[in-house]
Each structure stands twice: as structure tokens, then as C-alpha cells.
Design a protein around this motif. Structure first.
Motif, short mmCIF file in Angstrom:
data_model
loop_
_atom_site.label_atom_id
_atom_site.label_comp_id
_atom_site.label_asym_id
_atom_site.label_seq_id
_atom_site.Cartn_x
_atom_site.Cartn_y
_atom_site.Cartn_z
N SER A 38 0.87 -1.27 0.07
CA SER A 38 -0.12 -0.01 0.07
C SER A 38 0.79 1.15 0.11
O SER A 38 0.26 2.35 -0.46
CB SER A 38 -1.09 -0.01 1.21
OG SER A 38 -0.24 0.41 2.37
N GLY A 39 2.10 1.09 0.49
CA GLY A 39 3.04 2.24 0.64
C GLY A 39 3.26 2.96 2.19
O GLY A 39 3.98 3.30 2.42
N SER A 43 3.57 -2.48 5.12
CA SER A 43 3.95 -3.17 3.71
C SER A 43 5.14 -3.00 3.39
O SER A 43 5.85 -3.75 2.72
CB SER A 43 2.66 -3.03 2.61
OG SER A 43 2.73 -1.42 2.46
N HIS A 65 -0.10 -3.05 -6.34
CA HIS A 65 -0.69 -2.00 -5.50
C HIS A 65 -2.32 -1.78 -6.03
O HIS A 65 -2.40 -1.87 -7.26
CB HIS A 65 -0.02 -0.68 -5.84
CG HIS A 65 -0.72 0.57 -4.84
ND1 HIS A 65 -0.29 0.83 -3.53
CD2 HIS A 65 -1.63 1.65 -5.42
CE1 HIS A 65 -1.33 1.86 -3.25
NE2 HIS A 65 -1.93 2.34 -4.23
N HIS A 67 -5.39 0.74 -6.19
CA HIS A 67 -5.91 2.22 -5.87
C HIS A 67 -7.46 1.99 -5.84
O HIS A 67 -8.12 1.52 -6.74
CB HIS A 67 -5.65 3.09 -7.26
CG HIS A 67 -6.08 4.37 -6.92
ND1 HIS A 67 -7.23 5.05 -6.82
CD2 HIS A 67 -5.22 5.58 -7.49
CE1 HIS A 67 -7.20 6.27 -6.87
NE2 HIS A 67 -5.96 6.69 -7.23
N ASP A 78 -0.18 7.47 -3.34
CA ASP A 78 0.39 6.23 -2.92
C ASP A 78 0.68 5.35 -4.08
O ASP A 78 1.43 4.66 -4.05
CB ASP A 78 -0.84 5.75 -2.13
CG ASP A 78 -1.40 6.31 -1.04
OD1 ASP A 78 -0.76 7.14 -0.43
OD2 ASP A 78 -2.40 5.75 -0.25
N GLN A 79 -0.23 5.40 -5.10
CA GLN A 79 0.19 4.77 -6.30
C GLN A 79 1.32 4.92 -6.71
O GLN A 79 2.28 4.52 -7.33
CB GLN A 79 -1.01 4.82 -7.14
CG GLN A 79 -1.02 3.91 -8.55
CD GLN A 79 -2.13 3.95 -9.38
OE1 GLN A 79 -2.59 5.18 -9.76
NE2 GLN A 79 -2.76 2.90 -9.80
N VAL A 82 4.40 3.72 -4.59
CA VAL A 82 4.63 2.48 -4.68
C VAL A 82 5.34 2.09 -6.10
O VAL A 82 6.30 1.37 -6.22
CB VAL A 82 3.50 1.54 -4.46
CG1 VAL A 82 3.97 0.03 -4.60
CG2 VAL A 82 3.04 1.65 -3.25
N TYR A 93 6.53 -4.51 -11.03
CA TYR A 93 5.17 -3.64 -10.37
C TYR A 93 3.85 -3.60 -11.46
O TYR A 93 4.24 -3.46 -12.47
CB TYR A 93 5.81 -2.59 -10.21
CG TYR A 93 4.65 -1.28 -9.90
CD1 TYR A 93 3.90 -1.42 -8.56
CD2 TYR A 93 4.12 -0.28 -10.84
CE1 TYR A 93 2.77 -0.69 -8.11
CE2 TYR A 93 3.24 0.57 -10.25
CZ TYR A 93 2.67 0.36 -9.00
OH TYR A 93 1.57 1.11 -8.69
N SER A 95 -0.55 -2.42 -11.07
CA SER A 95 -1.47 -2.12 -10.14
C SER A 95 -2.78 -1.90 -11.07
O SER A 95 -2.77 -2.15 -12.09
CB SER A 95 -1.02 -0.56 -9.64
OG SER A 95 -1.26 0.40 -10.75
#
Length: 333
Positions: A38-39, A43, A65, A67, A78-79, A82, A93, A95
Motif C-alpha cells: 500500500s505504501g 507493507s 498496488h 488504487h 500512494d500509487q 509504490v 510492479y 497496479s
């Protein structure tokens, strides 16, 4: 090793505990593990521990991640955080952003949790990762146990957050949030704070911010013992299979009253609980009073009914109790 990452020393007590705990999980060297990040501090601490543990076990790691589309600019932040973290560490990565809104019977918290897990599972399958790991901590476990007691639960409900559920692993249930942040900081990794975690409109936040500190101060070790209770409940496991006492057919579950009559009350309530979870798919909003009412149907007259949350009911007939969904818009069979 990832560029720019400062690993915990191999004799660091947190790393030694983490490696010991990992032996209880079905991870094998060479597998691919997707970390839900999540940041936040928990985590990022999970990430720090896994990076420090390599090559024991030697795992391919990636970050995921979700959102939630609920906190506007802060969720965008946050997005992006990460994504930058993954890029800095040279890790894959991915999301996803949630769309839509809760159903009439759902809270925003429930909707976000279910959407998050669905999104993470989609990312896991899409990337062909063997496992997904989340950063649920000992603090989360203790809070969940208390919330379930408050709402009404049985032995299996006390198990709360399971260490392994399908392809989801929770490998830091034995660590406090403070310890996870300590691991992140020791590895030179920063994290961000979610402002919604301090919103006292949510019961879990009030529990975390106002209740748990008092309990832990008054009874040192209380959080650890609640977490241990969850582990013991999970290890105890169900004593019976509901399908040994009931017939599942066309989306309904039928218990014969003579079979239930042979059971102690506690075991009967647990079988009703397990049966509801099986036929409904969850136990959302089902409390102890609903289970007691279903149990009382054993001695009720044919035609007696117990209304259940979510558009379900328990109905007594000549020989047993049927758990069934109600037609849309109806509150009784």
C-alpha cells in the motif's frame, strides 16, 4: 540484491524471526511471490524483510498496488509512491484501480476489502505469480479478534486472519506494526501514511487508536495473547463437517432435526455457522443471535421462520431446517 537497498544483517533479530516463521509457510525456493504494498509502514516493512531474507529463500519478488479510488489525490500519491519504490529497487510492479460502489447491503469498508482482494488475485494470475503476500500484522490480528467477539463469533471466527488462505500468505502475523516499521527504517526504506487510518468514524480505527493502547498499557502483552488465541483457534479447526449433517442442493442447505438433536449445543451452533458460510459464501452481518434463533427452530412448529441478513432465511418444515435465499424484495419465504 536490489540496487540502493541496505539489507538487514543476517543476525538481526527481526530477520532471524522472519526466516524462522517462513518455515511454517508453503514457500519454496525459485517460486514467484507478489507482495501487496500500500505504501504504508507495514507493507514496506514486509518488503524489507523479504529482500533481506534472500537468498534464503531465493524468491522472485514483485510489487502490487490497488488504487481504491476513494481518497482522490492522496490515493494517486500512494500509487505513484509504490511505483517509484518498485522502480528504485528494480522490481516488477503492477497496479489496478477499483471502479464502482458498494451494493446496498455493503459498507464502503467491505466493498474496498473485497475489491482489493479481487484485484490482487487478478494481478497475481495475470503475472503468473505463485503466491500473494499481504502485510497483516499482529496488531491487525488482535483487532480482528476483538471485532469478531463484538459482532458475535464462534471458535472458527476467533481464528480471524488466517496465515494461509488459498494463494494468499500473511507471513508477518507474528510482528507488530512497530517492528515492521523498524525493519523498513533499518533498510533505508521510507513509507507514507494513509490519513483515513486516523478517521474515527470507522470502528476499527477507534479500536486501534483509543482502545488497544489502553488495554496494552493496563495488561502488557494483551495484543500478543489475542494473536496467540487466533492461532490456537485456527489450529483447533472445525470438529465436524456440515455436509455430514446436512444436504446441499440447488443453493439451499437442509439439516434434519433428529441429526441436530444428537449434538451438543456448541457443536450444533458451529455446524450452523459453517453451513451458512458454505451456502451463502460468507457470514457478513451474521451474529450469535441469528445462530441461536436457527438452533431454536429444532423445537419450533413447521412453518416457523428465522429471517437472516442479506436476504436469507431459515425455515422449519416437518423434519428439518432449510437455509435458503429469499426472492428479491421479499423478507419471508
Amino acid at each position: 540484491m536490489c540496487p540502493g537497498f541496505k539489507s538487514l544483517h543476517r543476525h538481526h533479530p527481526l530477520l532471524k524471526r522472519f526466516r524462522r516463521d517462513l518455515k511454517e509457510y508453503p514457500l519454496q525456493g525459485g517460486q514467484r511471490l507478489l507482495l501487496a504494498v500500500s505504501g504504508g509502514g507495514d507493507s514496506v516493512g514486509l518488503l524489507a524483510l523479504f529482500l533481506s531474507a534472500r537468498p534464503r529463500p531465493d524468491l522472485a519478488l514483485g510489487l502490487a498496488h490497488v488504487h481504491h479510488n476513494l481518497r482522490a489525490a492522496e490515493a494517486d500519491r500512494d500509487q505513484e509512491f509504490v511505483g517509484r519504490l518498485a522502480e528504485t529497487l528494480g522490481l516488477p510492479y503492477a497496479s489496478l484501480t477499483l471502479r464502482g460502489k458498494p451494493a446496498p447491503t455493503q459498507s464502503w469498508e467491505e466493498w474496498a476489502r473485497e475489491g482489493r482482494y479481487a484485484a490482487l488475485e487478478s494481478l497475481r494470475e495475470r503475472g503468473r505469480w505463485d503466491w500473494l503476500a499481504t502485510a497483516h500484522s499482529r496488531d491487525d490480528q488482535a483487532e480482528t479478534v476483538l471485532l469478531r467477539i463484538h459482532r458475535g463469533t464462534g471458535l472458527q471466527g476467533l481464528a480471524a486472519i488466517r496465515p494461509v488462505a488459498g494463494r494468499v500468505l500473511r507471513p508477518v502475523l507474528g510482528f507488530s506494526g512497530l517492528e515492521l516499521r523498524e525493519a523498513a527504517a533499518a533498510c533505508g526504506l521510507s513509507w507514507i501514511e494513509d490519513s483515513s487510518n486516523r478517521d474515527r468514524r470507522f470502528l476499527r480505527n477507534r479500536l486501534r487508536l483509543d482502545v488497544m493502547p489502553v488495554l496494552e498499557t493496563s495488561m502488557p502483552g494483551f495484543t500478543r495473547r489475542l494473536s496467540a488465541l487466533a492461532r490456537l483457534a485456527a489450529e483447533a479447526g472445525p470438529r465436524s463437517n456440515p455436509l455430514e449433517f446436512a444436504n446441499l442442493s440447488a443453493g439451499t442447505l437442509y439439516y434434519r432435526c433428529d441429526a441436530l438433536a444428537a449434538l451438543p449445543r456448541g457443536e450444533g451452533l458451529e455446524l450452523l455457522r459453517q453451513g451458512l458460510a458454505l451456502v451463502r459464501g460468507d457470514l457478513r452481518n451474521i451474529g450469535e443471535r441469528h445462530l441461536r434463533a436457527l438452533w431454536a427452530l429444532r423445537e419450533a412448529r413447521p412453518g416457523a421462520t428465522v429471517a437472516l441478513p442479506g436476504g436469507w432465511a431459515g425455515v422449519r418444515d416437518d423434519a428439518g431446517i432449510r437455509l435458503q435465499a429469499l426472492p428479491a424484495g421479499r423478507t419471508r419465504p
